[in-house]
Design a protein around this motif. Structure first.
Motif, PDB file in Angstrom:
ATOM      1  N   ALA A 183      17.725  17.609  72.244  1.00  0.00           N
ATOM      2  CA  ALA A 183      19.133  17.754  72.657  1.00  0.00           C
ATOM      3  C   ALA A 183      20.054  16.858  71.835  1.00  0.00           C
ATOM      4  N   GLY A 184      19.490  16.093  70.906  1.00  0.00           N
ATOM      5  CA  GLY A 184      20.346  15.348  69.973  1.00  0.00           C
ATOM      6  C   GLY A 184      20.389  13.843  70.151  1.00  0.00           C
ATOM      7  N   ILE A 185      19.557  13.297  71.030  1.00  0.00           N
ATOM      8  CA  ILE A 185      19.510  11.828  71.179  1.00  0.00           C
ATOM      9  C   ILE A 185      18.634  11.273  70.052  1.00  0.00           C
ATOM     10  N   VAL A 186      19.229  10.427  69.216  1.00  0.00           N
ATOM     11  CA  VAL A 186      18.494   9.937  68.043  1.00  0.00           C
ATOM     12  C   VAL A 186      18.189   8.437  68.114  1.00  0.00           C
ATOM     13  N   ASP A 187      18.923   7.711  68.950  1.00  0.00           N
ATOM     14  CA  ASP A 187      18.780   6.252  68.992  1.00  0.00           C
ATOM     15  C   ASP A 187      17.403   5.862  69.558  1.00  0.00           C
ATOM     16  N   LYS A 188      16.608   5.236  68.706  1.00  0.00           N
ATOM     17  CA  LYS A 188      15.225   4.906  69.100  1.00  0.00           C
ATOM     18  C   LYS A 188      15.177   3.880  70.227  1.00  0.00           C
ATOM     19  N   GLN A 189      16.140   2.958  70.233  1.00  0.00           N
ATOM     20  CA  GLN A 189      16.169   1.946  71.302  1.00  0.00           C
ATOM     21  C   GLN A 189      16.425   2.623  72.645  1.00  0.00           C
ATOM     22  N   VAL A 190      17.345   3.576  72.628  1.00  0.00           N
ATOM     23  CA  VAL A 190      17.691   4.282  73.868  1.00  0.00           C
ATOM     24  C   VAL A 190      16.489   5.097  74.353  1.00  0.00           C
ATOM     25  N   LEU A 191      15.874   5.836  73.436  1.00  0.00           N
ATOM     26  CA  LEU A 191      14.703   6.642  73.824  1.00  0.00           C
ATOM     27  C   LEU A 191      13.575   5.728  74.316  1.00  0.00           C
ATOM     28  N   GLY A 192      13.412   4.590  73.649  1.00  0.00           N
ATOM     29  CA  GLY A 192      12.370   3.631  74.050  1.00  0.00           C
ATOM     30  C   GLY A 192      12.611   3.100  75.454  1.00  0.00           C
ATOM     31  N   ALA A 193      13.889   2.811  75.765  1.00  0.00           N
ATOM     32  CA  ALA A 193      14.221   2.289  77.103  1.00  0.00           C
ATOM     33  C   ALA A 193      13.942   3.351  78.166  1.00  0.00           C
TER      34      ALA A 193
END
Ligand code: SAH
Length: 215
Positions: A20-30
């Motif tokens: 869906a377009g979420i690219v920030d690895k920190q955000v996905l990691g959290a």
């Protein structure tokens, strides 16, 4: 922190967020580190890793994971950020913020929701969260300015008191607009000016004034 959820449903959810377009690895990691099933009502744990909003107590909702991810990404958090969140709800978004910032101040108007969220933070050993029962429309003046403010309930316009508590150069993210036409909006402070950018349509419960009398 509890162990990471070794769950194929979590893996599928993270893949859906990427798609869906979420690219920030920190955000996905959290998102990957916070077990969403701990934040939903008992009868809904089977659906905790679906990308949808679900009901919680007091007629409120836990936000859809994609919306949590989008708003968190839009906040551009760093480990030094002092963050204010309005609308603790289940505490799920708060938990995500707590992994990506220095300290999170969060305000909820329902005592029941706040107490349940506090118990979850304790269980997950999230120690950098400060909670308050109150009217988030007033913000937390004693602690302002904040590097970032996140509002997770919708209003026709962003309350001025909240904009006033964003520090110079800081960001505020909020769903803004009438019930059928809300947009997640990013405000960036530049002196007395706020540059605005709409990032996506949304459907949030309303931002209501005062502390709830019931519960
Ligand atoms: N971030 C939450 C979303 C909860 S829904 C989650 O992921 O679970 C929005 C929440 O905002 C509700 O719990 C509602 O009670 C709360 N809310 C609405 N108006 C408020 C106000 N003026 N001050 C504090 N909380 C408010």
């Amino acid at each position: 922190m509890s162990a990471t959820v070794p769950d194929s449903r979590m893996v599928a959810l993270i893949m859906a967020l990427r798609a869906a377009g979420i690219v920030d690895k920190q955000v996905l990691g959290a998102l990957e580190r916070i077990p969403r099933e701990d934040f939903v009502a008992a009868g809904f744990s089977k659906r905790a890793y679906e990308d949808r909003a679900l009901p919680i107590a007091c007629g409120q909702t836990i936000s859809q994971p994609l919306v949590v991810a989008m708003m968190t990404e839009a906040l551009c958090l760093t480990p030094r950020c002092k963050v204010l969140e309005i609308g603790t709800g289940s505490g799920y978004q708060t938990a995500i913020l707590s992994l990506l910032s220095r300290r999170v101040y969060t305000i909820e108007r329902y005592r029941t929701l706040l107490r349940e969220a506090e118990a979850r933070f304790e269980r997950l050993r999230l120690r950098n969260i400060v909670t308050r029962l109150g009217d988030g429309m007033e913000g937390w003046p004693e602690q302002g300015g904040f590097d970032r403010i996140l509002v997770t309930a919708a209003a026709a316009q962003c309350p001025q008191a909240l904009l006033d508590q964003v520090r110079e150069g800081g960001l505020l993210v909020a769903p803004v607009g009438p019930p059928e036409q809300q947009f997640i909006t990013v405000f960036r402070r530049d002196g007395d000016t706020f540059h605005q950018r709409q990032i996506a349509p949304a459907r949030f419960v309303p931002l209501l004034g005062g502390v709830a009398r019931t519960l």
